[in-house]
Design an enzyme around this catalytic site. Sequence first.
Site, PDB file in Angstrom:
ATOM      1  N   LYS A 156       0.860  -1.189   0.000  1.00 51.53           N
ATOM      2  CA  LYS A 156       0.000   0.000   0.000  1.00 51.53           C
ATOM      3  C   LYS A 156       0.888   1.228   0.000  1.00 51.53           C
ATOM      4  O   LYS A 156       2.039   1.161   0.433  1.00 51.53           O
ATOM      5  CB  LYS A 156      -0.874   0.023   1.262  1.00 51.53           C
ATOM      6  N   ASP A 169      -7.100   4.443  -4.325  1.00 52.60           N
ATOM      7  CA  ASP A 169      -7.757   4.301  -3.028  1.00 52.60           C
ATOM      8  C   ASP A 169      -8.361   5.690  -2.762  1.00 52.60           C
ATOM      9  O   ASP A 169      -8.587   6.448  -3.724  1.00 52.60           O
ATOM     10  CB  ASP A 169      -6.748   3.883  -1.935  1.00 52.60           C
TER      11      ASP A 169
END
Length: 444
Positions: A126, A166
């Site tokens: 991430k 995201d």
Amino acid sequence: MEGQLAPIFDQVLRRNPGEAEFHQAVREVFESLAPVLTKNPEYADAAILERICEPERQIILRVPWVDDQGHVQINRGFRVEFNSALGPFKGGLRFHPSVYLGIVKFLGFEQIFKNSLTGMPIGGGKGGSDFDPRGKSDAEVMRFCQSFMTELYRHIGEYTDVPAGDIGVGGREIGYLFGQYKRITNRYESGVLTGKGLSWGGSLVRTEATGYGTVFFANEMLGTKNDTLEGKRVVISGSGNVAIYAAQKAQQLGANVVALSDSSGYVLDEKGIDIETIRQVKEIERGRVSDYAERRGAQFVAKGNIWELQADIALPCATQNELDLDSAKLLIAGGVKVVAEGANMPTTPDALAAFQDAGVLFAPGKAANAGGVATSALEMQQNASRDAWTFDYTEQRLQSIMKNIHKNCATTAEKYGQPGNYVAGANIAGFTKVADAMIAQGVI
Ligand code: NDP
Ligand code: 2IT
């Protein structure tokens, strides 16, 4: 926390001070794993838990850029490459002022198990930045993305690490990031990023996938009770990518979606959320749910808590820890039957326990929202074969992946003596696959 897990968790706390969200994510997984360690002593022998909590690589970047007034701005960029046992690191980038290492690590840690559950060959990672795209011009967003990629490009690649979107990162940002990667590397490496535009390597259904997948998962849970979404009253928090397409699929399956939110409040539209209007307001105009309410003559409740609304099905699709114990009690009192997390870790641990105690069907994000990253893996598959699939075919693939995840979570929970506990099922099934691959690959 039980037996041999406690000292490992203490070590995580000591090694990662001040990273509350990361601690929360690790604790939640660990709380499911005691029976797994009893059954599989080789995991402890190989120090799998100690290794899985330590990212393989953590990168922190300075990201300078020049705003429209000519002032130099500095943001911090992150990429946490958490685990590559199952495939290249894979996971989104979040641009939001709240981003710091603890947020990126919680998301990266969750991503390991989520990606494992998809059944696709992808590891977990991430990234993101404390850059706030809100209120910035397109040109500022472009300059920021170009600067971010000028540092990030050396760490990523289709066989290494594949970022995507995201919060705060959608098609526009992926476009600027991809353009800069291509320019620096002089390679049209489609598989380096997912969530691309349809004319330059993107996949149909990727935009819709997270929200659609969450609703497919909720539908599977209802199916275990011989129930469906038909006629259900659905409340969805957030009004971004995940929320909008969860609303669309829920409506397609016969539900009435009455509310959405953003950080300024919620909109209640008893006639049912109009998807074209919310898409126009959010995706084209980059507006707020208050603008939607005004246009539709619906009610906007400034600073309101969306979970005070009665719902048969609640889909938290905004951000972490947005649904607390008080909200859970309100939902339970209103007769909620299903809670499925479209967002990552939106439910606080005490709220989650309250849902489970009340017999509410509860789907954790790492299972329910895995359709987004699964479809990213389908995008990688299309890029690798230089192909482009139809919408219907890709949606069928997504639906069957979500069915498989549901089945895997349900049967794993049952196998470990906790029928109906999707949290345990997801954590155990996601973990064991990664743990077995790590053992096979030696101490690395
Ligand atoms: P977007 O940026 O498209 O939308 C985020 C939405 O959440 C906005 O409406 C935003 O409102 C709202 N929001 C953010 N913080 C808060 C808050 N504190 N209170 C109320 N609303 C808030 O992001 P996504 O839809 O892509 O992501 C939403 C969630 O889903 C995140 O948890 C993300 O990690 C998760 N997720 C996303 C996937 C994807 O494919 N995009 C895949 C899997 C999970 P505002 O504009 O006011 O900030
Ligand atoms: O949280 C997530 O799974 C995402 N933001 C999607 C990641 C991806 O690589 O598509």
